[in-house]
Motif scaffolding. Structure first.
Motif, PDB file in Angstrom:
ATOM      1  N   SER A  82      61.628   5.764  38.630  1.00 27.14           N
ATOM      2  CA  SER A  82      60.203   5.865  38.984  1.00 27.14           C
ATOM      3  C   SER A  82      59.460   6.800  38.046  1.00 27.14           C
ATOM      4  CB  SER A  82      60.029   6.397  40.408  1.00 27.14           C
ATOM      5  OG  SER A  82      60.506   5.480  41.355  1.00 27.14           O
ATOM      6  N   THR A  83      58.317   6.338  37.543  1.00 23.78           N
ATOM      7  CA  THR A  83      57.447   7.172  36.735  1.00 23.78           C
ATOM      8  C   THR A  83      56.703   8.114  37.668  1.00 23.78           C
ATOM      9  OG1 THR A  83      57.182   5.393  35.148  1.00 23.78           O
ATOM     10  CG2 THR A  83      55.552   7.151  35.092  1.00 23.78           C
ATOM     11  N   LEU A  84      56.751   9.410  37.395  1.00 25.43           N
ATOM     12  CA  LEU A  84      56.163  10.410  38.285  1.00 25.43           C
ATOM     13  C   LEU A  84      54.903  11.055  37.725  1.00 25.43           C
ATOM     14  CD1 LEU A  84      59.555  12.060  39.221  1.00 25.43           C
ATOM     15  CD2 LEU A  84      58.158  10.582  40.692  1.00 25.43           C
ATOM     16  N   PHE A  85      54.878  11.325  36.427  1.00 23.31           N
ATOM     17  CA  PHE A  85      53.710  12.004  35.854  1.00 23.31           C
ATOM     18  C   PHE A  85      53.645  11.827  34.343  1.00 23.31           C
ATOM     19  CE2 PHE A  85      57.102  15.227  36.140  1.00 23.31           C
ATOM     20  CZ  PHE A  85      57.152  15.706  34.834  1.00 23.31           C
ATOM     21  N   TRP A  86      52.491  12.154  33.812  1.00 19.83           N
ATOM     22  CA  TRP A  86      52.242  12.257  32.382  1.00 19.83           C
ATOM     23  C   TRP A  86      51.570  13.600  32.156  1.00 19.83           C
ATOM     24  CZ3 TRP A  86      48.117  13.204  29.198  1.00 19.83           C
ATOM     25  CH2 TRP A  86      48.291  12.927  27.843  1.00 19.83           C
ATOM     26  N   ARG A  87      51.977  14.286  31.119  1.00 17.28           N
ATOM     27  CA  ARG A  87      51.326  15.551  30.798  1.00 17.28           C
ATOM     28  C   ARG A  87      51.209  15.700  29.290  1.00 17.28           C
ATOM     29  NH1 ARG A  87      54.661  19.756  29.335  1.00 17.28           N
ATOM     30  NH2 ARG A  87      56.876  19.301  29.470  1.00 17.28           N
ATOM     31  N   SER A  88      50.192  16.421  28.882  1.00 20.17           N
ATOM     32  CA  SER A  88      49.938  16.660  27.470  1.00 20.17           C
ATOM     33  C   SER A  88      50.266  18.107  27.131  1.00 20.17           C
ATOM     34  CB  SER A  88      48.461  16.384  27.150  1.00 20.17           C
ATOM     35  OG  SER A  88      48.164  16.792  25.837  1.00 20.17           O
ATOM     36  N   THR A  89      50.976  18.301  26.038  1.00 19.98           N
ATOM     37  CA  THR A  89      51.256  19.660  25.592  1.00 19.98           C
ATOM     38  C   THR A  89      49.988  20.315  25.062  1.00 19.98           C
ATOM     39  OG1 THR A  89      51.934  18.842  23.414  1.00 19.98           O
ATOM     40  CG2 THR A  89      53.669  19.161  25.067  1.00 19.98           C
ATOM     41  N   GLU A  90      48.954  19.515  24.791  1.00 16.55           N
ATOM     42  CA  GLU A  90      47.668  20.050  24.325  1.00 16.55           C
ATOM     43  C   GLU A  90      46.799  20.540  25.480  1.00 16.55           C
ATOM     44  OE1 GLU A  90      46.086  16.816  22.038  1.00 16.55           O
ATOM     45  OE2 GLU A  90      47.481  17.166  20.389  1.00 16.55           O
ATOM     46  N   SER A  91      47.114  20.113  26.708  1.00 15.17           N
ATOM     47  CA  SER A  91      46.380  20.541  27.912  1.00 15.17           C
ATOM     48  C   SER A  91      47.378  20.929  28.994  1.00 15.17           C
ATOM     49  CB  SER A  91      45.478  19.407  28.420  1.00 15.17           C
ATOM     50  OG  SER A  91      44.551  19.027  27.449  1.00 15.17           O
ATOM     51  N   PRO A  92      48.117  22.020  28.790  1.00 14.87           N
ATOM     52  CA  PRO A  92      49.177  22.372  29.731  1.00 14.87           C
ATOM     53  C   PRO A  92      48.683  22.750  31.129  1.00 14.87           C
ATOM     54  CG  PRO A  92      48.861  24.114  28.126  1.00 14.87           C
ATOM     55  CD  PRO A  92      48.004  22.967  27.691  1.00 14.87           C
ATOM     56  N   ASP A  93      47.384  22.965  31.284  1.00 18.01           N
ATOM     57  CA  ASP A  93      46.845  23.322  32.597  1.00 18.01           C
ATOM     58  C   ASP A  93      46.598  22.104  33.486  1.00 18.01           C
ATOM     59  OD1 ASP A  93      44.833  22.608  30.730  1.00 18.01           O
ATOM     60  OD2 ASP A  93      43.300  23.498  32.000  1.00 18.01           O
ATOM     61  N   ARG A  94      46.821  20.878  32.975  1.00 21.26           N
ATOM     62  CA  ARG A  94      46.592  19.652  33.731  1.00 21.26           C
ATOM     63  C   ARG A  94      47.851  18.806  33.743  1.00 21.26           C
ATOM     64  NH1 ARG A  94      42.564  20.704  36.680  1.00 21.26           N
ATOM     65  NH2 ARG A  94      42.495  18.512  37.209  1.00 21.26           N
ATOM     66  N   ILE A  95      47.997  17.985  34.783  1.00 27.11           N
ATOM     67  CA  ILE A  95      49.080  17.010  34.869  1.00 27.11           C
ATOM     68  C   ILE A  95      48.515  15.770  35.550  1.00 27.11           C
ATOM     69  CG2 ILE A  95      49.970  17.936  37.059  1.00 27.11           C
ATOM     70  CD1 ILE A  95      52.828  17.282  35.921  1.00 27.11           C
ATOM     71  N   ALA A  96      48.951  14.614  35.095  1.00 30.97           N
ATOM     72  CA  ALA A  96      48.486  13.347  35.658  1.00 30.97           C
ATOM     73  C   ALA A  96      49.633  12.734  36.455  1.00 30.97           C
ATOM     74  CB  ALA A  96      48.034  12.410  34.545  1.00 30.97           C
ATOM     75  N   ILE A  97      49.490  12.720  37.777  1.00 26.08           N
ATOM     76  CA  ILE A  97      50.545  12.179  38.637  1.00 26.08           C
ATOM     77  C   ILE A  97      50.256  10.705  38.916  1.00 26.08           C
ATOM     78  CG2 ILE A  97      51.219  14.370  39.652  1.00 26.08           C
ATOM     79  CD1 ILE A  97      49.465  13.706  42.061  1.00 26.08           C
ATOM     80  N   THR A  98      51.308   9.927  39.032  1.00 24.30           N
ATOM     81  CA  THR A  98      51.137   8.485  39.199  1.00 24.30           C
ATOM     82  C   THR A  98      50.673   8.148  40.619  1.00 24.30           C
ATOM     83  OG1 THR A  98      53.512   8.301  39.633  1.00 24.30           O
ATOM     84  CG2 THR A  98      52.769   7.817  37.407  1.00 24.30           C
ATOM     85  N   LEU A  99      49.614   7.341  40.666  1.00 23.36           N
ATOM     86  CA  LEU A  99      49.037   6.968  41.967  1.00 23.36           C
ATOM     87  C   LEU A  99      50.014   6.179  42.830  1.00 23.36           C
ATOM     88  CD1 LEU A  99      45.380   5.913  41.020  1.00 23.36           C
ATOM     89  CD2 LEU A  99      46.213   8.132  41.850  1.00 23.36           C
ATOM     90  N   GLY A 100      50.872   5.385  42.200  1.00 19.87           N
ATOM     91  CA  GLY A 100      51.802   4.552  42.957  1.00 19.87           C
ATOM     92  C   GLY A 100      52.897   5.308  43.678  1.00 19.87           C
ATOM     93  N   THR A 101      53.074   6.592  43.383  1.00 19.95           N
ATOM     94  CA  THR A 101      54.114   7.376  44.056  1.00 19.95           C
ATOM     95  C   THR A 101      53.572   8.202  45.216  1.00 19.95           C
ATOM     96  OG1 THR A 101      53.887   9.226  42.496  1.00 19.95           O
ATOM     97  CG2 THR A 101      55.526   7.519  41.958  1.00 19.95           C
ATOM     98  N   LEU A 102      52.263   8.134  45.443  1.00 16.16           N
ATOM     99  CA  LEU A 102      51.650   8.959  46.492  1.00 16.16           C
ATOM    100  C   LEU A 102      51.880   8.394  47.886  1.00 16.16           C
ATOM    101  CD1 LEU A 102      48.273   9.828  44.744  1.00 16.16           C
ATOM    102  CD2 LEU A 102      50.259  11.302  45.048  1.00 16.16           C
ATOM    103  N   GLU A 103      52.064   9.280  48.850  1.00 18.08           N
ATOM    104  CA  GLU A 103      52.250   8.940  50.266  1.00 18.08           C
ATOM    105  C   GLU A 103      51.420   9.905  51.101  1.00 18.08           C
ATOM    106  OE1 GLU A 103      56.324   9.920  50.412  1.00 18.08           O
ATOM    107  OE2 GLU A 103      56.976   8.090  49.454  1.00 18.08           O
ATOM    108  N   PRO A 104      50.409   9.456  51.800  1.00 19.53           N
ATOM    109  CA  PRO A 104      49.920   8.078  51.851  1.00 19.53           C
ATOM    110  C   PRO A 104      49.241   7.702  50.547  1.00 19.53           C
ATOM    111  CG  PRO A 104      48.426   9.515  53.050  1.00 19.53           C
ATOM    112  CD  PRO A 104      49.588  10.368  52.609  1.00 19.53           C
ATOM    113  N   GLU A 105      48.862   6.432  50.438  1.00 24.96           N
ATOM    114  CA  GLU A 105      48.257   5.976  49.191  1.00 24.96           C
ATOM    115  C   GLU A 105      46.966   6.716  48.884  1.00 24.96           C
ATOM    116  OE1 GLU A 105      45.504   2.082  49.972  1.00 24.96           O
ATOM    117  OE2 GLU A 105      47.662   1.761  50.033  1.00 24.96           O
TER     118      GLU A 105
END
Length: 126
Positions: A82-105
């Motif tokens: 399962s893909t959980l997140f994407w993050r950029s080393t250029e913006s370490p203060d942010r993380i992009a979590i995958t919407l499909g893994t959220l509970e509830p949606e």
């Protein structure tokens, strides 16, 4: 922290569980070819949140990161894929979590689309 102050999610096998503090800066669909290949879908769909509020509650040892570019890191569960997140080393203060893994949606709006020039022609019309 109360339940209404964060998002929570898990991988397909349930080995990884996480929470991410609100607010969501924005949610997006990314049509870049790397997201398409990793997700096996038309897009990767993400909620952009503060890294400081992202907590792995279980299964941290199952998370593997793949360096998909000079600055992009993609986190996934090594047990189920399962893909959980994407993050950029250029913006370490942010993380992009995958919407499909959220509970509830995820109930918020998706405000951004990235790399729309790669949006597949086979996507259904509205």
């Amino acid at each position: 922290m109360t339940e209404s102050n964060y998002l929570q999610g898990s991988c397909l096998c349930g080995g990884v569980r996480y929470r991410a503090a609100l607010p969501v800066a924005h949610a997006s669909h990314c049509y870049c070819t790397m997201c398409q290949k990793q997700h096996g879908a038309a897009a990767g769909s993400y909620a952009n949140v503060a890294s400081a509020g992202f907590v792995v509650e279980a299964g941290a040892e199952l998370i593997t990161e793949y360096a998909s570019s000079d600055h992009g890191r993609r986190g996934f569960c090594r047990a189920c894929g399962s893909t959980l997140f994407w993050r950029s080393t250029e913006s370490p203060d942010r993380i992009a979590i995958t919407l499909g893994t959220l509970e509830p949606e995820y109930a918020g709006p998706v405000e951004r689309e990235w790399f729309v020039e790669n949006k597949p022609a086979w996507l259904p019309l509205k």
